[in-house]
Structures are given as C-alpha cells and as structure tokens.
Design a protein around this motif. Structure first.
Motif: not given
Ligand SMILES: [Zn+2]
Length: 392
Positions: A43-45, A88-89, A145-147, A150-153
């Motif tokens: 995730d480079p931002g 992850s966030l 979070i799309l990176y 399982d971001y949906k959960t």
C-alpha cells in the motif's frame, strides 16, 4: 567479617543498586506515545511524481520518534511500523490499545486531484466531516482497508467509498475529543510556525484508524504530494526533519500541559481511567450493551420513559462509594459494560434538566456526555432525545 565476605556484600549491594536504577528507568517511562506511519508495503498511499506517501510518512515518523527518545526519557515510543511493511488499520489501533498508549499520532501525506499548486499541512481528529472535501480525505485514507482480504468482516461492512457508511461518525461519543482537538491545534500551530507550512487548518472526519484507538489521537496530513514543489520538500531530508520538529514541539507542549494539569497521583488516576474508556458509537453500541448490567445506588425510572444520565468517568474496577472522584455530584450511579465500570450522575427523565447539569459536570469532567436508559438498559441517546422532544 573476612575480606571475601566484604567484597561479596559489596557486589550484592552494587547489584541491588543496579536493579533499583534499572527498574526506576523502566517505571519512569510512564507516557506511551504511539507513532503511526501511514500505509506501507504493497500500500504505497498517495503517489507523487517521484515520491510515495508511505516513504515520506515513515521518514517523518522515525525522525519524530528519535527526537522524542532523545529529549523525553520518560516517554516510551512505539511505532506501528518502523520499516516498509503493510499493517492493517485495525492492527495499528490494536498496537496502541495493547500498549495502553497515552497518545496516538498518525502521519500521512495528502493528495488532491486536479491541482498542482495547493499546499499546506492540516491536522485531523475523529468526527463528522463538515464538507465534501473533508470527507474525501477520510475516504482516501480509509480506502486502504481495500488492501486487506477480509475487510468486509474486519470493518463490519464499512464501505470506505460510500458516504452512507460515514453515518456512524454522526452518533459518536468520543471520550477523548477535547484532548485530541487541543493537541491537533497545538500541532497545527507548530506546523505553521516551526515548520513554516501553509496552514490548511484543523478538521474532523471519520478516520477508521482514529475510531479504533482508545486514547487521544490525531492524524497529520503533512502536505500535498500532488503538488511537485511540496512533494520535493517533503521527500527531502531537511523537509522531513522540519516537519518532525514541528510535531515534536507540539507534543512537548501537550505533555507538559498534561503534567501540570494532573500532577502527582492524579496522573496515575487519569491514566487508569483513560485506559478503560473507549470511543463509543451509539448506533453500534445498542447491540453491544445487551449484556450491560445497571446496578447502581439510585433508581430513577418513570414507567418506560427514557432516563437520561451523564457519564463522567470510567474505571477498570468498582470505585469505593467515598472515592473523591464521585463526591459532590448528584445521584451518582454506575453500570458495567464490557467489563468497564461507567459512572453516571444527574439522572432524570427531563433531558433539559440533564443538559443543565452537564454544564456543571463538565467544569470538572470536561469530556462528560449524556447517555440514555430505558428500564435500566442503555438505549441510543439520539432516539431517546427524539422521544423526549416528541412527548414534551
Ligand atoms: Zn495516507
């Protein structure tokens, strides 16, 4: 006593002294600062002409941490990442929560489409975005979070790109809001004066990483990587040092103020309290509080009408009835939620009366806020206010 016994004793004494000083040093590091360099790894931002946001963030974060370590021996610095890796966030917030951090500082670099001239630093706290431009900043930062697979959960169906998802930030009760906003204004001031950046102001928006961290927390947008002149500055060593210095000076001021405010034993008390408080979201909380038990000293219930109370303090265990933090307040009560004792006062079915009491309570507990119950069960405060207004 023989000579060998004497020297043995001397060694024992020396060891004891050493142990004592080591434990003293460890204990003295009672302020925990978590520095969070945004993005990293795959995730480079935001991406500039030459630089990547993840590298700028990390460079500034490490420089800032070094300044703190060199100048504040009583501060323990923890990085959410100290190299180019993906975190992850939720994990970032978890690191801060597990470390029982006193402060969470997230470092990012801004970017905007369609302009190569907009410049300047901004500082952000958790809240409801007041403009589309502000919402866009949160959307961009949250979309990392799309990176995650399982971001949906992990984020309970939160869609970082949908404005509707951000409704949760409207019903938010953030116990650390005033501390966070104050720190943000200190940082912004130094970024303007020490780092000589154009002032893009202090704002609020719904940042997931700030939502999940249970302590005062801010997010700094150092500048615009989309503007070549600013990209060049931020990607340079001198630029990164200047930015770190600005944030460092604000941190020093913040910490000094906290020490003066709290002093002695109060520091420990406040710290214990802040460890157990959390950022609550009424909309989600209704589900969480099913297990809540309200077994307070007073009972104010008028049929099934909502009862409003002021939550002013939380603690990891039950406080003694004569604890001075509870003295001098009307109708002190408590309830237990997720293992935390939450203290309330000023219960009434009259919302206006509770609002008036809140004014007094905030003189002592500035982060106190109103919550609502029905028949001893916590309910959504916004719904309760609506019901109160409708039945007046
Ligand atoms: Zn970012």
């Amino acid at each position: 006593m023989t000579a060998s016994k004497k020297s043995f004793l001397r060694i024992v004494l020396l060891l004891c002294t050493m142990c004592f000083s080591i434990s003293y040093i460890v204990e003295a590091q009672d302020f925990v600062l978590v520095i969070d360099a945004g993005h990293g790894g795959h995730d480079p931002g935001a991406i500039g002409k030459k630089a990547k946001e993840k590298d700028i963030n990390l460079n500034v974060a490490l420089k800032l941490g070094k300044m703190v370590q060199e100048n504040c021996p009583d501060v323990k610095v923890i990085y959410t990442r100290s190299k180019d890796v993906f975190v992850s966030l939720n994990r970032r917030a978890e690191i801060a929560n597990n470390a029982k951090a006193d402060l969470f500082l997230s470092i990012h670099t801004n970017s905007v489409a369609g302009s190569k001239t907009v410049m300047g630093a901004s500082t952000w706290t958790l809240g409801l975005a007041k403009s589309d431009a502000n919402l866009d900043v949160a959307k961009r930062e949250n979309s990392v979070i799309l990176y995650e697979d399982d971001y949906k959960t992990s984020y309970a169906g939160f869609d970082p790109n949908s404005a509707e998802s951000y409704i949760i930030f409207e019903f938010m009760q953030d116990n650390y809001m005033s501390q966070s906003v104050h720190l943000a204004s200190l940082v912004q001031n130094e970024l303007k004066n020490t780092s000589k950046r154009r002032d893009q102001g202090v704002h609020q928006a719904g940042f997931l990483v700030l939502k999940a961290s249970a302590m005062p927390s801010i997010l700094v947008e150092l500048g615009f990587i989309s503007t070549p002149a600013e990209e060049l500055f931020l990607a340079s060593e001198a630029g990164a040092t200047t930015m770190a210095k600005g944030i460092f000076r604000a941190f020093q001021t913040y910490k000094r103020e906290q020490e003066t405010k709290q002093g002695g034993t109060a520091t420990q008390q406040t710290k214990n309290t802040s460890l157990t408080t959390e950022k609550n979201f009424s909309s989600q909380e209704d589900k969480k509080v099913e297990q809540s038990t309200a077994k307070g000293v007073t009972q104010t219930s008028d049929g099934s009408k909502p009862v409003f109370k002021i939550q002013f303090l939380t603690a990891g265990r039950k406080l003694a009835n004569n604890d001075r933090r509870l003295s001098g307040l009307p109708e002190v009560d408590f309830f237990v939620e997720n293992g935390t004792y939450k203290y309330t006062c000023g219960a009434s079915t009259d919302y206006n009366k509770v609002k008036a009491t809140l004014k007094d309570v905030t003189k002592r507990y500035k982060d106190a806020f109103i919550i609502a119950f029905r028949e001893e069960k916590k309910i959504n405060v916004n719904d309760a206010i609506k019901e109160f207004s409708a039945n007046k």
